[in-house]
Enzyme design. Sequence first.
Site, PDB file in Angstrom:
ATOM      1  CG  ASP A  63      -1.640  -1.341   1.358  1.00 29.00           C
ATOM      2  OD1 ASP A  63      -2.392  -1.695   0.440  1.00 29.00           O
ATOM      3  OD2 ASP A  63      -1.414  -2.048   2.359  1.00 29.00           O
ATOM      4  CG  HIS A 112      -3.321  -5.222   3.515  1.00 26.09           C
ATOM      5  ND1 HIS A 112      -2.904  -4.432   2.476  1.00 26.09           N
ATOM      6  CD2 HIS A 112      -3.713  -6.389   2.951  1.00 26.09           C
ATOM      7  CE1 HIS A 112      -3.035  -5.091   1.338  1.00 26.09           C
ATOM      8  NE2 HIS A 112      -3.529  -6.287   1.598  1.00 26.09           N
TER       9      HIS A 112
END
Length: 334
Positions: free
Chosen positions: A159, A187
């Site tokens: 990410d 996440h």
Amino acid sequence: MAEPVKVLVTGAAGQIAYSLLYNIAKGDVFGKDQPLILVLLDITPMMTVLEGVVMEIRDCALPLVKEVISTDKEDEAFKCIDVAILVGSMPRREGMERKDLLQANVKIFKSQGSALDKYAKKTVKVLVVGNPANTNCLTAMKSAPSIPRENFSCLTRLDHNRARAQIAYRLGVPSNDVKNVVIWGNHSSTQYPDVSHATVKVEEKEKGVFDAIKDDAWLKGDFISTVQQRGAAVIKARKLSSAMSAAKAISDHVRDIWFGTPEGEWVSMGVISDGNTYNIPNDLIYSFPVQIKNKTWSIVGCLPIDDFSCEKMKATAAELVEERDTAAEFLASV
Ligand code: NAX
């Protein structure tokens, strides 16, 4: 030559491992002079596939690889390892409830946590990748009480890299000229990609990202949702989830644990929250900005947080609290 580092990769017959093992084996993670023993764990029905992976590693004829061990047995896999990269997990099948998925994964990560506790070196560094990564990491950590909690982390580097790349792409600069983005929290799609502390080099000058982009609406809107939804977008296009970029992110994460982060820079990692930092509840594996020295991370704890960020950091923490509490019920019963 140095003693070999013994590295376990689980889910070794899967698609992320297929890229990751090559990155590790050729020295991208532990260095070009570091000999390696690779241990590959997968489930019994995947042993034939795994044999093929072992053949390919051998056929790469890479000088750093001293030994490759493939197995479906946790006691063999976790024995005396220096590093565990836990990629394998139960995938979400069609019609599967989130709770059922969590339950199946609690079982896997409790068992692997116990194996870490029993068989791994006490200095082992553990990275959890398999989803739900944060909560799976918490389960493994709780199941391995003899290993320091700080040795556990989960992957939010993909990410982090996605956020960096979006900014770089928008400004037409190399991605390594974008520094200090943060991924906060889970996440999952509640994660908060934050560039309010990030800088970028434009025409030889270091600037704040908001200052360089001059489009607050995009930075507080589409930028955030693009990073949050990137995994789904890759699946939609590729009909498979991110693998090359995931393997690169895992390599970045573990290399930074091994060698440290550059001076003045931080990276995002899911680590244990102590309840005293940024008002995030304790007992969560939450993604924070961290700096790493001597193989030990510390949270960058003094960043000013505005109301916009505060709301988003709380929302992703709330999701993690719910996951943790559901997992705790299962953990007590499996
Ligand atoms: P694959 O389905 O290609 O491979 C997973 C492998 O794990 C399979 O070979 C399976 O047999 C094995 N496995 C299942 N249970 C196991 C167990 N108990 N012990 C050992 N091996 C086991 O998935 P892949 O694309 O490689 O993704 C792996 C995991 O990474 C998934 O959970 C995925 O959701 C997760 N991801 C996490 C990311 C993150 O940033 N944290 C990003 C990438 C990825 O989506």
